[in-house]
Design a protein around this motif. Structure first.
Motif, PDB file in Angstrom:
ATOM      1  N   UNK A 105       2.310 -14.010 -35.804  1.00  0.00           N
ATOM      2  CA  UNK A 105       2.415 -13.526 -37.184  1.00  0.00           C
ATOM      3  C   UNK A 105       1.873 -12.107 -37.299  1.00  0.00           C
ATOM      4  N   UNK A 106       0.756 -11.817 -36.652  1.00  0.00           N
ATOM      5  CA  UNK A 106       0.185 -10.474 -36.753  1.00  0.00           C
ATOM      6  C   UNK A 106       1.105  -9.430 -36.121  1.00  0.00           C
ATOM      7  N   UNK A 107       1.708  -9.751 -34.997  1.00  0.00           N
ATOM      8  CA  UNK A 107       2.626  -8.801 -34.350  1.00  0.00           C
ATOM      9  C   UNK A 107       3.866  -8.585 -35.210  1.00  0.00           C
ATOM     10  N   UNK A 108       4.433  -9.659 -35.735  1.00  0.00           N
ATOM     11  CA  UNK A 108       5.624  -9.517 -36.572  1.00  0.00           C
ATOM     12  C   UNK A 108       5.324  -8.741 -37.847  1.00  0.00           C
ATOM     13  N   UNK A 109       4.218  -9.043 -38.478  1.00  0.00           N
ATOM     14  CA  UNK A 109       3.845  -8.348 -39.711  1.00  0.00           C
ATOM     15  C   UNK A 109       3.569  -6.867 -39.456  1.00  0.00           C
ATOM     16  N   UNK A 110       2.810  -6.577 -38.419  1.00  0.00           N
ATOM     17  CA  UNK A 110       2.478  -5.189 -38.115  1.00  0.00           C
ATOM     18  C   UNK A 110       3.717  -4.402 -37.688  1.00  0.00           C
ATOM     19  N   UNK A 111       4.630  -5.035 -36.962  1.00  0.00           N
ATOM     20  CA  UNK A 111       5.859  -4.361 -36.561  1.00  0.00           C
ATOM     21  C   UNK A 111       6.706  -4.022 -37.782  1.00  0.00           C
ATOM     22  N   UNK A 112       6.727  -4.918 -38.751  1.00  0.00           N
ATOM     23  CA  UNK A 112       7.491  -4.673 -39.972  1.00  0.00           C
ATOM     24  C   UNK A 112       6.865  -3.555 -40.797  1.00  0.00           C
ATOM     25  N   UNK A 113       5.537  -3.523 -40.848  1.00  0.00           N
ATOM     26  CA  UNK A 113       4.851  -2.524 -41.675  1.00  0.00           C
ATOM     27  C   UNK A 113       4.720  -1.161 -41.001  1.00  0.00           C
ATOM     28  N   UNK A 114       4.442  -1.153 -39.694  1.00  0.00           N
ATOM     29  CA  UNK A 114       4.127   0.112 -39.027  1.00  0.00           C
ATOM     30  C   UNK A 114       4.957   0.374 -37.771  1.00  0.00           C
ATOM     31  N   UNK A 115       5.986  -0.399 -37.531  1.00  0.00           N
ATOM     32  CA  UNK A 115       6.855  -0.153 -36.386  1.00  0.00           C
ATOM     33  C   UNK A 115       6.209  -0.500 -35.055  1.00  0.00           C
ATOM     34  N   UNK A 116       6.607   0.223 -34.027  1.00  0.00           N
ATOM     35  CA  UNK A 116       6.156  -0.063 -32.666  1.00  0.00           C
ATOM     36  C   UNK A 116       4.648   0.127 -32.514  1.00  0.00           C
ATOM     37  N   UNK A 117       4.115   1.184 -33.088  1.00  0.00           N
ATOM     38  CA  UNK A 117       2.679   1.419 -32.994  1.00  0.00           C
ATOM     39  C   UNK A 117       1.892   0.284 -33.643  1.00  0.00           C
ATOM     40  N   UNK A 118       2.373  -0.199 -34.772  1.00  0.00           N
ATOM     41  CA  UNK A 118       1.723  -1.324 -35.438  1.00  0.00           C
ATOM     42  C   UNK A 118       1.759  -2.577 -34.593  1.00  0.00           C
ATOM     43  N   UNK A 119       2.888  -2.824 -33.936  1.00  0.00           N
ATOM     44  CA  UNK A 119       3.004  -4.005 -33.074  1.00  0.00           C
ATOM     45  C   UNK A 119       2.032  -3.920 -31.903  1.00  0.00           C
ATOM     46  N   UNK A 120       1.841  -2.723 -31.379  1.00  0.00           N
ATOM     47  CA  UNK A 120       0.908  -2.558 -30.259  1.00  0.00           C
ATOM     48  C   UNK A 120      -0.544  -2.752 -30.684  1.00  0.00           C
ATOM     49  N   UNK A 121      -0.857  -2.371 -31.897  1.00  0.00           N
ATOM     50  CA  UNK A 121      -2.237  -2.467 -32.373  1.00  0.00           C
ATOM     51  C   UNK A 121      -2.530  -3.774 -33.103  1.00  0.00           C
ATOM     52  N   UNK A 122      -1.551  -4.628 -33.263  1.00  0.00           N
ATOM     53  CA  UNK A 122      -1.709  -5.847 -34.051  1.00  0.00           C
ATOM     54  C   UNK A 122      -2.703  -6.827 -33.434  1.00  0.00           C
ATOM     55  N   UNK A 123      -2.635  -7.039 -32.148  1.00  0.00           N
ATOM     56  CA  UNK A 123      -3.491  -8.045 -31.516  1.00  0.00           C
ATOM     57  C   UNK A 123      -4.961  -7.602 -31.507  1.00  0.00           C
ATOM     58  N   UNK A 124      -5.258  -6.352 -31.142  1.00  0.00           N
ATOM     59  CA  UNK A 124      -6.661  -5.937 -31.264  1.00  0.00           C
ATOM     60  C   UNK A 124      -7.167  -5.998 -32.710  1.00  0.00           C
ATOM     61  N   UNK A 125      -6.314  -5.641 -33.660  1.00  0.00           N
ATOM     62  CA  UNK A 125      -6.723  -5.699 -35.066  1.00  0.00           C
ATOM     63  C   UNK A 125      -6.981  -7.142 -35.494  1.00  0.00           C
ATOM     64  N   UNK A 126      -6.163  -8.073 -35.044  1.00  0.00           N
ATOM     65  CA  UNK A 126      -6.371  -9.483 -35.380  1.00  0.00           C
ATOM     66  C   UNK A 126      -7.656  -9.998 -34.739  1.00  0.00           C
ATOM     67  N   UNK A 127      -7.951  -9.559 -33.528  1.00  0.00           N
ATOM     68  CA  UNK A 127      -9.198  -9.948 -32.880  1.00  0.00           C
ATOM     69  C   UNK A 127     -10.414  -9.411 -33.606  1.00  0.00           C
ATOM     70  N   UNK A 128     -10.324  -8.164 -34.078  1.00  0.00           N
ATOM     71  CA  UNK A 128     -11.422  -7.568 -34.840  1.00  0.00           C
ATOM     72  C   UNK A 128     -11.609  -8.322 -36.154  1.00  0.00           C
ATOM     73  N   UNK A 129     -10.508  -8.622 -36.820  1.00  0.00           N
ATOM     74  CA  UNK A 129     -10.583  -9.354 -38.087  1.00  0.00           C
ATOM     75  C   UNK A 129     -11.209 -10.733 -37.878  1.00  0.00           C
TER      76      UNK A 129
END
Length: 65
Positions: free
Chosen positions: A25-49
């Motif tokens: 869900x975090x990868x799909x959401x981040x990819x939709x909101x911020x494109x490729x860069x968002x998809x790459x940063x989604x998992x570290x951001x979810x871990x931080x959250x």
């Protein structure tokens, strides 16, 4: 959908100790909101959250160590 799309969230979830559904869900959401860069940063951001919620969230969300 290939096997890669199903295995990748499971592998990443084990690497960062996140629920596979959370990873997907975090990868799909981040990819939709911020494109490729968002998809790459989604998992570290979810871990931080998750770490912040465990540390500062309600007691019922914290896991015993």
């Amino acid at each position: 959908m290939g096997a890669n799309h199903l295995l990748q969230p499971l592998i990443l979830a084990r690497a960062v100790r996140l629920n596979p559904l959370t990873v997907l869900v975090s990868v799909l959401l981040a990819a939709e909101l911020a494109g490729l860069l968002g998809a790459l940063l989604a998992i570290p951001a979810a871990g931080i959250a998750q770490a912040l919620l465990r540390e500062y969230g309600p007691r019922r969300m914290r896991r015993p160590v």
